[in-house]
Design a protein around this motif. Structure first.
Motif, PDB file in Angstrom:
ATOM      1  N   CYS A 217       0.825  -1.204   0.000  1.00 47.06           N
ATOM      2  CA  CYS A 217       0.000   0.000   0.000  1.00 47.06           C
ATOM      3  C   CYS A 217       0.863   1.260   0.000  1.00 47.06           C
ATOM      4  O   CYS A 217       0.562   2.233  -0.710  1.00 47.06           O
ATOM      5  CB  CYS A 217      -0.939   0.020   1.205  1.00 47.06           C
ATOM      6  SG  CYS A 217      -2.287  -1.181   1.096  1.00 47.06           S
ATOM      7  N   TYR A 218       1.956   1.221   0.784  1.00 49.27           N
ATOM      8  CA  TYR A 218       2.839   2.390   0.809  1.00 49.27           C
ATOM      9  C   TYR A 218       3.533   2.570  -0.535  1.00 49.27           C
ATOM     10  O   TYR A 218       3.694   3.703  -1.016  1.00 49.27           O
ATOM     11  CB  TYR A 218       3.889   2.289   1.920  1.00 49.27           C
ATOM     12  CG  TYR A 218       4.719   3.546   2.001  1.00 49.27           C
ATOM     13  CD1 TYR A 218       4.238   4.670   2.661  1.00 49.27           C
ATOM     14  CD2 TYR A 218       5.945   3.642   1.349  1.00 49.27           C
ATOM     15  CE1 TYR A 218       4.965   5.853   2.689  1.00 49.27           C
ATOM     16  CE2 TYR A 218       6.680   4.819   1.381  1.00 49.27           C
ATOM     17  CZ  TYR A 218       6.177   5.919   2.048  1.00 49.27           C
ATOM     18  OH  TYR A 218       6.888   7.095   2.051  1.00 49.27           O
TER      19      TYR A 218
ATOM     20  N   ASN B  48       4.354   7.550   8.547  1.00 50.39           N
ATOM     21  CA  ASN B  48       4.689   7.230   7.162  1.00 50.39           C
ATOM     22  C   ASN B  48       4.038   8.200   6.179  1.00 50.39           C
ATOM     23  O   ASN B  48       4.668   8.626   5.208  1.00 50.39           O
ATOM     24  CB  ASN B  48       4.272   5.795   6.840  1.00 50.39           C
ATOM     25  CG  ASN B  48       5.072   4.766   7.617  1.00 50.39           C
ATOM     26  OD1 ASN B  48       6.140   5.072   8.146  1.00 50.39           O
ATOM     27  ND2 ASN B  48       4.562   3.556   7.698  1.00 50.39           N
ATOM     28  N   PHE B  49       2.779   8.532   6.436  1.00 45.70           N
ATOM     29  CA  PHE B  49       2.084   9.472   5.554  1.00 45.70           C
ATOM     30  C   PHE B  49       2.767  10.844   5.543  1.00 45.70           C
ATOM     31  O   PHE B  49       2.788  11.527   4.517  1.00 45.70           O
ATOM     32  CB  PHE B  49       0.629   9.656   5.988  1.00 45.70           C
ATOM     33  CG  PHE B  49      -0.262   8.464   5.706  1.00 45.70           C
ATOM     34  CD1 PHE B  49      -0.055   7.668   4.595  1.00 45.70           C
ATOM     35  CD2 PHE B  49      -1.316   8.165   6.550  1.00 45.70           C
ATOM     36  CE1 PHE B  49      -0.879   6.575   4.330  1.00 45.70           C
ATOM     37  CE2 PHE B  49      -2.154   7.083   6.296  1.00 45.70           C
ATOM     38  CZ  PHE B  49      -1.931   6.287   5.187  1.00 45.70           C
ATOM     39  N   LEU B  50       3.307  11.236   6.695  1.00 48.15           N
ATOM     40  CA  LEU B  50       3.878  12.576   6.823  1.00 48.15           C
ATOM     41  C   LEU B  50       5.384  12.612   6.540  1.00 48.15           C
ATOM     42  O   LEU B  50       6.025  13.654   6.692  1.00 48.15           O
ATOM     43  CB  LEU B  50       3.587  13.125   8.224  1.00 48.15           C
ATOM     44  CG  LEU B  50       2.099  13.317   8.534  1.00 48.15           C
ATOM     45  CD1 LEU B  50       1.909  13.802   9.968  1.00 48.15           C
ATOM     46  CD2 LEU B  50       1.452  14.291   7.553  1.00 48.15           C
ATOM     47  N   GLY B  51       5.936  11.472   6.130  1.00 42.18           N
ATOM     48  CA  GLY B  51       7.325  11.460   5.691  1.00 42.18           C
ATOM     49  C   GLY B  51       8.348  11.602   6.794  1.00 42.18           C
ATOM     50  O   GLY B  51       9.450  12.108   6.566  1.00 42.18           O
ATOM     51  N   VAL B  52       8.014  11.140   8.004  1.00 49.12           N
ATOM     52  CA  VAL B  52       8.971  11.188   9.121  1.00 49.12           C
ATOM     53  C   VAL B  52       9.759   9.883   9.127  1.00 49.12           C
ATOM     54  O   VAL B  52       9.188   8.789   9.092  1.00 49.12           O
ATOM     55  CB  VAL B  52       8.241  11.379  10.464  1.00 49.12           C
ATOM     56  CG1 VAL B  52       9.223  11.291  11.624  1.00 49.12           C
ATOM     57  CG2 VAL B  52       7.515  12.718  10.471  1.00 49.12           C
ATOM     58  N   ASN B  53      11.085   9.987   9.147  1.00 41.01           N
ATOM     59  CA  ASN B  53      11.949   8.811   9.074  1.00 41.01           C
ATOM     60  C   ASN B  53      12.765   8.637  10.344  1.00 41.01           C
ATOM     61  O   ASN B  53      13.237   9.612  10.932  1.00 41.01           O
ATOM     62  CB  ASN B  53      12.907   8.940   7.890  1.00 41.01           C
ATOM     63  CG  ASN B  53      12.186   8.855   6.553  1.00 41.01           C
ATOM     64  OD1 ASN B  53      11.812   7.777   6.108  1.00 41.01           O
ATOM     65  ND2 ASN B  53      11.980   9.997   5.912  1.00 41.01           N
TER      66      ASN B  53
ATOM     67  N   ARG C 256      12.568   4.598   3.104  1.00 37.50           N
ATOM     68  CA  ARG C 256      12.569   6.037   3.341  1.00 37.50           C
ATOM     69  C   ARG C 256      11.201   6.603   2.973  1.00 37.50           C
ATOM     70  O   ARG C 256      10.713   6.424   1.849  1.00 37.50           O
ATOM     71  CB  ARG C 256      13.646   6.730   2.518  1.00 37.50           C
ATOM     72  CG  ARG C 256      15.050   6.229   2.791  1.00 37.50           C
ATOM     73  CD  ARG C 256      15.441   6.314   4.241  1.00 37.50           C
ATOM     74  NE  ARG C 256      15.563   7.686   4.703  1.00 37.50           N
ATOM     75  CZ  ARG C 256      15.738   8.031   5.978  1.00 37.50           C
ATOM     76  NH1 ARG C 256      15.774   7.084   6.931  1.00 37.50           N
ATOM     77  NH2 ARG C 256      15.859   9.302   6.319  1.00 37.50           N
ATOM     78  N   ARG C 257      10.557   7.241   3.926  1.00 30.79           N
ATOM     79  CA  ARG C 257       9.197   7.752   3.744  1.00 30.79           C
ATOM     80  C   ARG C 257       9.203   9.162   3.167  1.00 30.79           C
ATOM     81  O   ARG C 257      10.093   9.961   3.458  1.00 30.79           O
ATOM     82  CB  ARG C 257       8.468   7.751   5.088  1.00 30.79           C
ATOM     83  CG  ARG C 257       8.559   6.430   5.846  1.00 30.79           C
ATOM     84  CD  ARG C 257       7.871   5.294   5.129  1.00 30.79           C
ATOM     85  NE  ARG C 257       8.033   4.026   5.845  1.00 30.79           N
ATOM     86  CZ  ARG C 257       7.471   2.882   5.470  1.00 30.79           C
ATOM     87  NH1 ARG C 257       6.726   2.836   4.383  1.00 30.79           N
ATOM     88  NH2 ARG C 257       7.671   1.784   6.167  1.00 30.79           N
ATOM     89  N   ILE C 258       8.169   9.462   2.383  1.00 33.40           N
ATOM     90  CA  ILE C 258       8.021  10.807   1.825  1.00 33.40           C
ATOM     91  C   ILE C 258       6.690  11.396   2.273  1.00 33.40           C
ATOM     92  O   ILE C 258       5.722  10.664   2.507  1.00 33.40           O
ATOM     93  CB  ILE C 258       8.116  10.800   0.285  1.00 33.40           C
ATOM     94  CG1 ILE C 258       7.054   9.870  -0.320  1.00 33.40           C
ATOM     95  CG2 ILE C 258       9.502  10.379  -0.164  1.00 33.40           C
ATOM     96  CD1 ILE C 258       7.039   9.888  -1.832  1.00 33.40           C
TER      97      ILE C 258
END
Length: 266
Positions: free
Chosen positions: A133-134, A207-212, A219-221
């Motif tokens: 999904c991500y 994950n939605f807000l891109g915090v890693n 790596r989340r965006i």
């Protein structure tokens, strides 16, 4: 499973009747839902016919009773707490519940326990589903398609369950967006605040807000940079349409590819 038989077109109904009348059928269990009479029982002999009127969403005890009845069809009992837990995981949807009970009946002893449901009914909190999904939402489409190909090799894979998971994934995204602040970067404290306000789990909000974090393997965006509210609403509508296409028997790989192509334009 054939759902809402009365809503099918006449030529589709005739085709289903024709297919079911073939004696050399490979169908071992068939469930047909309809608000009216299907006319199938007059022309086709069934070994067993079960009729259920689905309860309203707030009628918890009646949903538990349906789960108990379905379990008995698989020669199993189910603890009440296990039935309640299954509702929490799968929702009040007869199709998803049936598939989960069918799976549980294979692995459980005479009685399906709360622990059985927590350990085995993982489709609705599946980390593999979460990664796919991500990959879709972050527009890493090649990764998503590769993972989907691997997923489809699993004989227990059920396309409608995955679409249900994907729908709720984007639904959570829109909840986070409504509570977001349009920042380029977020801190963990801000993630916690938005998670509490939106009711979305902290990990998914992050994950939605891109915090890693340092140990993140992906790596989340920040999805606020990719989508707006309207585009997510349109994606949710599109997933609903795909749900119906699967129920009409279309190939899942074609359907998910169509969705990916749709999201590419967003």
């Amino acid at each position: 499973m054939i759902k809402n038989f009365e809503k099918l077109k006449d030529d589709q109904k005739k085709l289903i009747k024709k297919l079911l009348s073939i004696e050399d059928s490979t169908v071992s269990t068939l469930i047909i839902t309809s608000r009216g009479k299907t006319g199938l029982s007059k022309s086709i002999k069934f070994d067993h016919i079960f009729e259920y009127k689905l309860p309203n969403p707030w009628e918890e005890d009646k949903w538990v009773k349906i789960i108990e009845d379905i379990a008995k069809k698989f020669d199993k009992n189910i603890d009440k707490n296990a039935a309640i837990r299954l509702i929490e995981l799968a929702g009040k949807n007869d199709e998803y519940l049936y598939q989960e009970i069918k799976k549980l009946s294979i692995y459980s002893s005479e009685t399906i326990s709360f622990n059985d449901v927590s350990e085995i009914s993982s489709s609705f909190s599946n980390p593999e589903y979460e990664d796919i999904c991500y990959a879709i939402s972050s527009k890493s489409f090649q990764i998503a398609l590769k993972k989907i190909d691997e997923l489809m090799e699993d004989p227990t894979f059920y396309p409608l369950t995955f679409l249900y998971y994907l729908f709720n994934y984007f639904l959570d995204m829109i909840k986070v967006m409504y509570n977001g602040e349009g920042k380029l970067k977020y801190t963990w404290n801000q993630v916690e605040k938005i998670s509490n306000n939106s009711g979305v789990k902290k990990g998914r909000t992050k994950n939605f807000l891109g915090v890693n974090f340092k140990n993140d393997y992906i790596r989340r965006i920040n999805h606020e940079r990719i989508y707006d509210i309207q585009s997510i609403e349109e994606i949710l509508i599109e997933i609903e349409k795909l749900d119906r296409r699967i129920k009409y028997g279309e190939n899942f790989k074609i359907i998910i590819t169509d969705l990916i192509n749709y999201i590419k334009e967003k």
